[in-house]
Design a protein around this motif. Structure first.
Motif, PDB file in Angstrom:
ATOM      1  N   GLU A 349       0.814  -1.219   0.000  1.00 49.38           N
ATOM      2  CA  GLU A 349       0.000   0.000   0.000  1.00 49.38           C
ATOM      3  C   GLU A 349       0.849   1.271   0.000  1.00 49.38           C
ATOM      4  OE1 GLU A 349      -3.136   0.174   2.830  1.00 49.38           O
ATOM      5  OE2 GLU A 349      -3.976  -1.773   2.277  1.00 49.38           O
ATOM      6  N   LYS A 350       2.165   1.087  -0.139  1.00 54.99           N
ATOM      7  CA  LYS A 350       3.104   2.206  -0.227  1.00 54.99           C
ATOM      8  C   LYS A 350       2.982   3.156   0.964  1.00 54.99           C
ATOM      9  CE  LYS A 350       3.568   2.157  -5.256  1.00 54.99           C
ATOM     10  NZ  LYS A 350       2.926   0.846  -5.449  1.00 54.99           N
ATOM     11  N   ARG A 351       2.766   2.556   2.124  1.00 54.11           N
ATOM     12  CA  ARG A 351       2.705   3.359   3.348  1.00 54.11           C
ATOM     13  C   ARG A 351       4.130   3.670   3.823  1.00 54.11           C
ATOM     14  NH1 ARG A 351      -2.241   3.927   5.819  1.00 54.11           N
ATOM     15  NH2 ARG A 351      -3.938   2.839   4.720  1.00 54.11           N
ATOM     16  N   PRO A 352       4.303   4.728   4.605  1.00 44.87           N
ATOM     17  CA  PRO A 352       5.659   5.158   4.976  1.00 44.87           C
ATOM     18  C   PRO A 352       6.385   4.128   5.838  1.00 44.87           C
ATOM     19  CG  PRO A 352       4.008   6.355   6.242  1.00 44.87           C
ATOM     20  CD  PRO A 352       3.259   5.599   5.180  1.00 44.87           C
ATOM     21  N   THR A 353       7.690   4.046   5.653  1.00 47.02           N
ATOM     22  CA  THR A 353       8.536   3.169   6.466  1.00 47.02           C
ATOM     23  C   THR A 353       9.787   3.934   6.889  1.00 47.02           C
ATOM     24  OG1 THR A 353       9.698   2.295   4.518  1.00 47.02           O
ATOM     25  CG2 THR A 353       7.761   1.063   5.293  1.00 47.02           C
ATOM     26  N   ASN A 354      10.370   3.475   7.965  1.00 48.45           N
ATOM     27  CA  ASN A 354      11.654   3.994   8.433  1.00 48.45           C
ATOM     28  C   ASN A 354      12.704   2.897   8.332  1.00 48.45           C
ATOM     29  OD1 ASN A 354      10.609   6.482   9.003  1.00 48.45           O
ATOM     30  ND2 ASN A 354      10.566   6.218  11.231  1.00 48.45           N
ATOM     31  N   THR A 355      13.964   3.295   8.330  1.00 45.25           N
ATOM     32  CA  THR A 355      15.077   2.352   8.345  1.00 45.25           C
ATOM     33  C   THR A 355      16.031   2.736   9.474  1.00 45.25           C
ATOM     34  OG1 THR A 355      16.408   3.672   6.807  1.00 45.25           O
ATOM     35  CG2 THR A 355      14.943   2.008   5.848  1.00 45.25           C
ATOM     36  N   ILE A 356      16.829   1.762   9.912  1.00 46.05           N
ATOM     37  CA  ILE A 356      17.904   2.015  10.868  1.00 46.05           C
ATOM     38  C   ILE A 356      19.188   1.478  10.273  1.00 46.05           C
ATOM     39  CG2 ILE A 356      18.847   1.491  13.154  1.00 46.05           C
ATOM     40  CD1 ILE A 356      16.056   1.419  14.262  1.00 46.05           C
ATOM     41  N   PRO A 357      20.190   2.325  10.022  1.00 44.20           N
ATOM     42  CA  PRO A 357      21.455   1.843   9.460  1.00 44.20           C
ATOM     43  C   PRO A 357      22.143   0.865  10.409  1.00 44.20           C
ATOM     44  CG  PRO A 357      21.286   4.239   9.324  1.00 44.20           C
ATOM     45  CD  PRO A 357      20.172   3.776  10.212  1.00 44.20           C
ATOM     46  N   ARG A 358      22.910  -0.039   9.837  1.00 47.73           N
ATOM     47  CA  ARG A 358      23.642  -1.049  10.597  1.00 47.73           C
ATOM     48  C   ARG A 358      25.137  -0.869  10.375  1.00 47.73           C
ATOM     49  NH1 ARG A 358      20.165  -5.655  11.496  1.00 47.73           N
ATOM     50  NH2 ARG A 358      21.814  -7.191  11.093  1.00 47.73           N
ATOM     51  N   VAL A 359      25.902  -1.052  11.450  1.00 47.11           N
ATOM     52  CA  VAL A 359      27.368  -0.979  11.384  1.00 47.11           C
ATOM     53  C   VAL A 359      27.928  -2.194  12.093  1.00 47.11           C
ATOM     54  CG1 VAL A 359      29.430   0.280  12.098  1.00 47.11           C
ATOM     55  CG2 VAL A 359      27.421   1.550  11.308  1.00 47.11           C
ATOM     56  N   ALA A 360      28.744  -2.971  11.402  1.00 48.27           N
ATOM     57  CA  ALA A 360      29.386  -4.127  12.030  1.00 48.27           C
ATOM     58  C   ALA A 360      30.364  -3.644  13.089  1.00 48.27           C
ATOM     59  CB  ALA A 360      30.111  -4.963  10.986  1.00 48.27           C
ATOM     60  N   VAL A 361      30.490  -4.427  14.165  1.00 46.71           N
ATOM     61  CA  VAL A 361      31.323  -3.978  15.277  1.00 46.71           C
ATOM     62  C   VAL A 361      32.768  -3.754  14.839  1.00 46.71           C
ATOM     63  CG1 VAL A 361      31.855  -6.320  16.100  1.00 46.71           C
ATOM     64  CG2 VAL A 361      31.883  -4.401  17.704  1.00 46.71           C
ATOM     65  N   GLU A 362      33.258  -4.540  13.877  1.00 48.99           N
ATOM     66  CA  GLU A 362      34.633  -4.345  13.420  1.00 48.99           C
ATOM     67  C   GLU A 362      34.809  -3.050  12.619  1.00 48.99           C
ATOM     68  OE1 GLU A 362      33.553  -8.301  11.526  1.00 48.99           O
ATOM     69  OE2 GLU A 362      32.484  -6.954  12.863  1.00 48.99           O
ATOM     70  N   ASP A 363      33.678  -2.471  12.183  1.00 47.01           N
ATOM     71  CA  ASP A 363      33.749  -1.208  11.439  1.00 47.01           C
ATOM     72  C   ASP A 363      33.401  -0.001  12.310  1.00 47.01           C
ATOM     73  OD1 ASP A 363      34.326  -2.641   9.097  1.00 47.01           O
ATOM     74  OD2 ASP A 363      32.195  -2.951   8.666  1.00 47.01           O
ATOM     75  N   LEU A 364      33.139  -0.234  13.587  1.00 41.74           N
ATOM     76  CA  LEU A 364      32.685   0.858  14.452  1.00 41.74           C
ATOM     77  C   LEU A 364      33.747   1.935  14.614  1.00 41.74           C
ATOM     78  CD1 LEU A 364      30.576   2.113  16.294  1.00 41.74           C
ATOM     79  CD2 LEU A 364      31.414   0.644  18.159  1.00 41.74           C
ATOM     80  N   GLU A 365      35.018   1.544  14.712  1.00 48.90           N
ATOM     81  CA  GLU A 365      36.076   2.535  14.893  1.00 48.90           C
ATOM     82  C   GLU A 365      36.180   3.436  13.667  1.00 48.90           C
ATOM     83  OE1 GLU A 365      38.735   4.867  16.689  1.00 48.90           O
ATOM     84  OE2 GLU A 365      37.601   3.252  17.641  1.00 48.90           O
ATOM     85  N   ASP A 366      36.082   2.846  12.471  1.00 47.16           N
ATOM     86  CA  ASP A 366      36.100   3.667  11.253  1.00 47.16           C
ATOM     87  C   ASP A 366      34.885   4.589  11.220  1.00 47.16           C
ATOM     88  OD1 ASP A 366      38.424   2.456  10.428  1.00 47.16           O
ATOM     89  OD2 ASP A 366      37.429   0.999   9.118  1.00 47.16           O
ATOM     90  N   HIS A 367      33.752   4.100  11.660  1.00 44.90           N
ATOM     91  CA  HIS A 367      32.545   4.919  11.678  1.00 44.90           C
ATOM     92  C   HIS A 367      32.713   6.078  12.653  1.00 44.90           C
ATOM     93  CE1 HIS A 367      28.276   5.474  10.770  1.00 44.90           C
ATOM     94  NE2 HIS A 367      28.077   5.736  12.057  1.00 44.90           N
ATOM     95  N   ARG A 368      33.365   5.800  13.768  1.00 43.83           N
ATOM     96  CA  ARG A 368      33.588   6.859  14.753  1.00 43.83           C
ATOM     97  C   ARG A 368      34.571   7.900  14.209  1.00 43.83           C
ATOM     98  NH1 ARG A 368      34.765   5.669  21.118  1.00 43.83           N
ATOM     99  NH2 ARG A 368      36.502   4.472  20.261  1.00 43.83           N
ATOM    100  N   THR A 369      35.532   7.469  13.408  1.00 44.29           N
ATOM    101  CA  THR A 369      36.466   8.407  12.788  1.00 44.29           C
ATOM    102  C   THR A 369      35.748   9.303  11.786  1.00 44.29           C
ATOM    103  OG1 THR A 369      38.299   6.839  13.061  1.00 44.29           O
ATOM    104  CG2 THR A 369      38.574   8.588  11.419  1.00 44.29           C
ATOM    105  N   ALA A 370      34.818   8.686  11.053  1.00 43.09           N
ATOM    106  CA  ALA A 370      34.069   9.452  10.044  1.00 43.09           C
ATOM    107  C   ALA A 370      33.090  10.422  10.687  1.00 43.09           C
ATOM    108  CB  ALA A 370      33.334   8.485   9.116  1.00 43.09           C
ATOM    109  N   PHE A 371      32.634  10.079  11.871  1.00 41.60           N
ATOM    110  CA  PHE A 371      31.661  10.927  12.589  1.00 41.60           C
ATOM    111  C   PHE A 371      32.209  11.218  13.988  1.00 41.60           C
ATOM    112  CE2 PHE A 371      29.328   8.474   9.467  1.00 41.60           C
ATOM    113  CZ  PHE A 371      28.544   9.438   8.839  1.00 41.60           C
ATOM    114  N   PRO A 372      33.077  12.199  14.118  1.00 40.46           N
ATOM    115  CA  PRO A 372      33.757  12.475  15.400  1.00 40.46           C
ATOM    116  C   PRO A 372      32.808  12.755  16.564  1.00 40.46           C
ATOM    117  CG  PRO A 372      34.767  13.708  13.593  1.00 40.46           C
ATOM    118  CD  PRO A 372      33.506  13.129  13.050  1.00 40.46           C
TER     119      PRO A 372
END
Length: 466
Positions: A349-372
């Protein structure tokens, strides 16, 4: 002789069908709310369920004793201190019941609750000594029961200490131990094993709690490892003590429009699909509570207000029905229905949806570097956090996220992490529900894996209160 263990894997509960096939008589001990399996087994074996035995007024799940009594005419037996508001036959310590060649002997074992009773099983055709004991919520495999769900916790711990030392551990070492719970139940501690049974002798030797001979040390250690009390345990006890609960709840199929209407009226939308499916697309404001992992019912009991209507979102109609059964098992009965056709119908019915991005734990440090400015929210229990956490992270245990976490800045991004990724799934959905707009779910592991990858962990030392 008949002896069958029936487990409720989601709650970690064990019940028992016992009796004498030749005599045509059977009993159920600590029945769960869904009684079909007992009835099917009794029909298959050609026996009549004439008795229901309760070890105590349960605090973690709704009993099926009322449904069994109505379906079979069985008499419900419980220790007189239980003081229920339904027709029953009370018993005392040492009372015996004959089920053909099987003798069931009551062993009063207070502590977990004042009325708690274990049941020794004696096959009189073979011996006058018990071969097994149904220990209920006193002795588990590799653990003992928690003492804080009925009386003052130190008093409860002392009761359990004496029930173990004076009543259960004096049984012969070869007597089999069949507990009322397996690993994963909230009625025990972290040491509970997934094994379905043990023996008195083995538990004497290998259960670390049973090695404690000093009563005060036993009490201190029992209180030190207590987790938080479930929020609805008193309500479940009252359901189990009150007038017999004999009916389930009719669960209605709902269209997407009806789901939207109920949501606008304040219903809690609970998505029971996998966390991956939830993260990819979910109804705005929904909570993630995956049903296909153990503990769904207990988790739902933390999340749900028993007075708030709940609607269930699954992959299909079968998910909705199964989730409804698990909700009823923990006393959640205000169920508004389930999304007919599952999430697919919402998407069609094309009703609205939300998403939540996922980050693998081994990539968390890189994600933290990208988003200080990234904030890390640890949603484990306090004891886990104290034992080792990511430097700079803040703690809000997942089931305490009832509003925006006070230690987080709402304008900054948040990464939600736990021990494995499962609790973080629910917690991330709660953070989003309470206003988070830049939230990521840390998956494929959690804080322990972060440490194993060579990253730093901090510990917290706490002084015990006198």
């Amino acid at each position: 002789m008949i002896f069958r263990q029936i487990t409720h894997d989601d709650l970690g509960c064990a019940s028992y069908l016992i009796g004498d096939e030749k005599a045509g008589i059977a009993a159920v001990v600590d029945p769960r709310f869904e009684i079909d399996e007992y009835l099917d087994l009794a029909r298959y074996m050609g026996v009549s369920i004439d008795h229901v035995f309760e070890t105590h007024n349960h605090a973690d799940h709704v009993s099926g004793h009322g449904r069994l009594a109505v379906a079979t005419g069985a008499t419900i037996h419980v220790h007189r201190l239980a003081d229920p508001a339904y027709a029953h036959q009370p018993f005392d310590d040492g009372d015996e019941f004959q089920l053909g060649g099987l003798t069931v002997r009551a062993i009063h074992t207070p502590g977990h609750r004042p009325e708690h009773t274990a049941f020794a099983l004696i096959d009189t055709k073979r011996s006058d000594q018990p071969w097994a004991v149904l220990t209920g919520d006193t002795l588990f495999v590799n653990d003992v029961a928690r003492p804080d769900l009925a009386i003052e916790k130190a008093e409860g711990a002392r009761g359990i200490f004496h029930s173990l030392k004076d009543k259960l551990l004096v049984l012969p070492p070869e007597v089999e131990v069949w507990p009322g719970h397996l690993g994963g139940s909230m009625c025990g501690g972290p040491g509970m094993d997934m094994k379905v049974s043990s023996t008195i002798g083995y538990e004497r030797r290998a259960n670390p709690t049973l090695q404690i001979e000093d009563e005060q040390q036993f009490v201190d250690e029992a209180l030190a490892k207590l987790g938080p009390q479930p929020p609805n345990f008193q309500a479940i006890v009252e359901l189990n003590r009150g007038p017999l609960l004999t009916e389930g709840v009719q669960l209605l199929p709902l269209t997407p429009r009806q789901i939207e209407l109920k949501r606008s009226e304040g219903a809690l939308v609970v998505d029971v699909r996998t966390d991956l499916q939830f993260d990819e697309a979910h109804i705005p404001g929904a909570i993630c509570a995956p049903m296909h992992r153990a503990g769904f019912g207990s988790k739902l009991a933390w999340l749900a207000d028993r007075e708030q209507e709940i609607v269930l979102i699954g992959r299909d109609d079968q998910d909705g029905h199964e989730a409804g059964k698990l909700a009823l098992a923990v006393g959640i009965r205000k169920l508004g229905g389930y999304l007919h056709g599952g999430m697919t119908s919402w998407r069609q019915e094309k009703r609205p949806t939300n998403t939540i991005p996922r980050v693998a734990v081994e990539d968390l440090e890189d994600h933290r570097t990208a988003f200080p400015d990234l904030q890390i929210l640890d949603v484990r229990d306090q004891s886990e956090y104290d034992a080792g956490h990511i430097p700079g992270s803040t703690l809000t245990t997942w089931h305490d996220i009832t509003s925006w976490p006070e230690d987080l800045a709402p304008e900054l991004p948040v990464a939600v992490i736990c021990g494995s990724g499962q609790r973080a799934a629910t917690a991330a959905s709660l953070v989003v529900r309470h206003g988070g707009h830049d939230v990521v779910h840390v998956v494929d592991g959690g804080v322990p894996k972060w440490g194993r990858l060579g990253n730093d962990l901090e510990t917290t030392t706490r002084t015990s209160k006198a």
